[in-house]
Design a protein around this motif. Structure first.
Motif, PDB file in Angstrom:
ATOM      1  N   ALA A   1     -24.648 -17.652 -45.695  1.00  0.00           N
ATOM      2  CA  ALA A   1     -24.134 -18.567 -44.674  1.00  0.00           C
ATOM      3  C   ALA A   1     -23.618 -19.863 -45.301  1.00  0.00           C
ATOM      4  O   ALA A   1     -22.576 -20.380 -44.893  1.00  0.00           O
ATOM      5  N   SER A   2     -24.305 -20.364 -46.307  1.00  0.00           N
ATOM      6  CA  SER A   2     -23.856 -21.578 -46.997  1.00  0.00           C
ATOM      7  C   SER A   2     -22.519 -21.342 -47.691  1.00  0.00           C
ATOM      8  O   SER A   2     -21.625 -22.195 -47.637  1.00  0.00           O
ATOM      9  N   ALA A   3     -22.380 -20.213 -48.330  1.00  0.00           N
ATOM     10  CA  ALA A   3     -21.113 -19.888 -49.004  1.00  0.00           C
ATOM     11  C   ALA A   3     -19.972 -19.809 -47.998  1.00  0.00           C
ATOM     12  O   ALA A   3     -18.873 -20.334 -48.246  1.00  0.00           O
ATOM     13  N   LEU A   4     -20.213 -19.190 -46.856  1.00  0.00           N
ATOM     14  CA  LEU A   4     -19.179 -19.101 -45.825  1.00  0.00           C
ATOM     15  C   LEU A   4     -18.815 -20.472 -45.258  1.00  0.00           C
ATOM     16  O   LEU A   4     -17.648 -20.754 -44.994  1.00  0.00           O
ATOM     17  N   MET A   5     -19.818 -21.330 -45.075  1.00  0.00           N
ATOM     18  CA  MET A   5     -19.549 -22.680 -44.563  1.00  0.00           C
ATOM     19  C   MET A   5     -18.746 -23.495 -45.573  1.00  0.00           C
ATOM     20  O   MET A   5     -17.830 -24.238 -45.196  1.00  0.00           O
ATOM     21  N   ILE A   6     -19.064 -23.361 -46.846  1.00  0.00           N
ATOM     22  CA  ILE A   6     -18.304 -24.066 -47.882  1.00  0.00           C
ATOM     23  C   ILE A   6     -16.862 -23.585 -47.880  1.00  0.00           C
ATOM     24  O   ILE A   6     -15.924 -24.379 -47.942  1.00  0.00           O
TER      25      ILE A   6
ATOM     26  N   LYS B   1     -15.140 -22.185 -45.391  1.00  0.00           N
ATOM     27  CA  LYS B   1     -14.452 -22.666 -44.195  1.00  0.00           C
ATOM     28  C   LYS B   1     -14.180 -24.171 -44.268  1.00  0.00           C
ATOM     29  O   LYS B   1     -13.123 -24.633 -43.842  1.00  0.00           O
ATOM     30  N   GLY B   2     -15.127 -24.924 -44.821  1.00  0.00           N
ATOM     31  CA  GLY B   2     -14.924 -26.359 -44.985  1.00  0.00           C
ATOM     32  C   GLY B   2     -13.762 -26.661 -45.916  1.00  0.00           C
ATOM     33  O   GLY B   2     -12.928 -27.529 -45.631  1.00  0.00           O
TER      34      GLY B   2
ATOM     35  N   THR C   1      -8.209 -28.387 -46.997  1.00  0.00           N
ATOM     36  CA  THR C   1      -6.958 -28.127 -47.713  1.00  0.00           C
ATOM     37  C   THR C   1      -5.846 -27.629 -46.804  1.00  0.00           C
ATOM     38  O   THR C   1      -4.715 -27.454 -47.248  1.00  0.00           O
ATOM     39  N   ASN C   2      -6.170 -27.391 -45.520  1.00  0.00           N
ATOM     40  CA  ASN C   2      -5.208 -26.904 -44.537  1.00  0.00           C
ATOM     41  C   ASN C   2      -4.586 -25.572 -44.972  1.00  0.00           C
ATOM     42  O   ASN C   2      -3.385 -25.371 -44.859  1.00  0.00           O
TER      43      ASN C   2
END
Length: 175
Positions: free
Chosen positions: A25-30, A32-33, A38-39
């Motif tokens: 979950a942390s990897a996915l949040m990073i 997505k962030g 970076t758009n």
């Protein structure tokens, strides 16, 4: 490894599973962030071919960004994704065409190591790609880090070998 799992009670197994879920979950949040910052839908990509040598070699990890309302310029190295193709392409913009009537920007690209432009890669009878096809512009790179991804894709059994080694490492060094 299985003997170690058998010795664990349900609470310990649940704790290990929750730890793994937290890491994923942390990897996915990073990811997505980074995508939001970076758009771009993909803030990093791996170079898969030699078409951009000597600028980038196979296995280089590219860092992308696409600021809002940022126009693409000649000599920008862009990552673009063509309709119907799954894998994005990393090439340099060699010509631009701005259509004043539709306020669209059209691009012609070419790999630095290729003899001709990319019109052979585009859809049949397509002379330019649209600005909307651009995933991002290359802002930086890390050499050879992407080779891990290439090896995992070329040799799928390596994924399981790596996961097994990591699981053994965690179980052995847990105490």
């Amino acid at each position: 490894m299985f003997a170690e799992l058998r010795r664990m009670n349900v609470r310990q197994v649940a704790f290990q599973v929750l730890n793994i879920i937290t890491i994923v979950a942390s990897a996915l949040m990073i990811w997505k962030g980074l995508s939001v910052l970076t758009n771009t839908e993909s803030p990093i990509v791996v170079v898969l071919s030699e078409s951009m040598e000597p600028a980038f070699t196979r296995g280089d990890l590219l860092l992308l960004a696409m600021p809002k309302d940022d126009l693409v310029n000649v000599n920008d190295i862009c990552v673009f994704k063509l309709p119907g193709r799954e894998i994005p392409i990393v090439h340099r913009v060699i010509k631009l065409h701005d259509d004043a009537t539709t306020s669209q920007q059209y691009l012609l690209t070419k790999g630095d190591n290729n003899s001709g432009d990319d019109r052979g890669l585009y859809d049949r009878r397509q002379m330019w790609i649209h600005r909307e096809h651009v995933v991002g512009k290359v802002k930086g790179f890390v050499p050879y880090v992407g080779m891990v991804t290439i090896i995992m894709n070329d040799y799928p059994w390596m994924k399981f070998a790596l996961l097994s080694v990591l699981a053994l490492f965690v179980l052995v060094h847990r105490e």
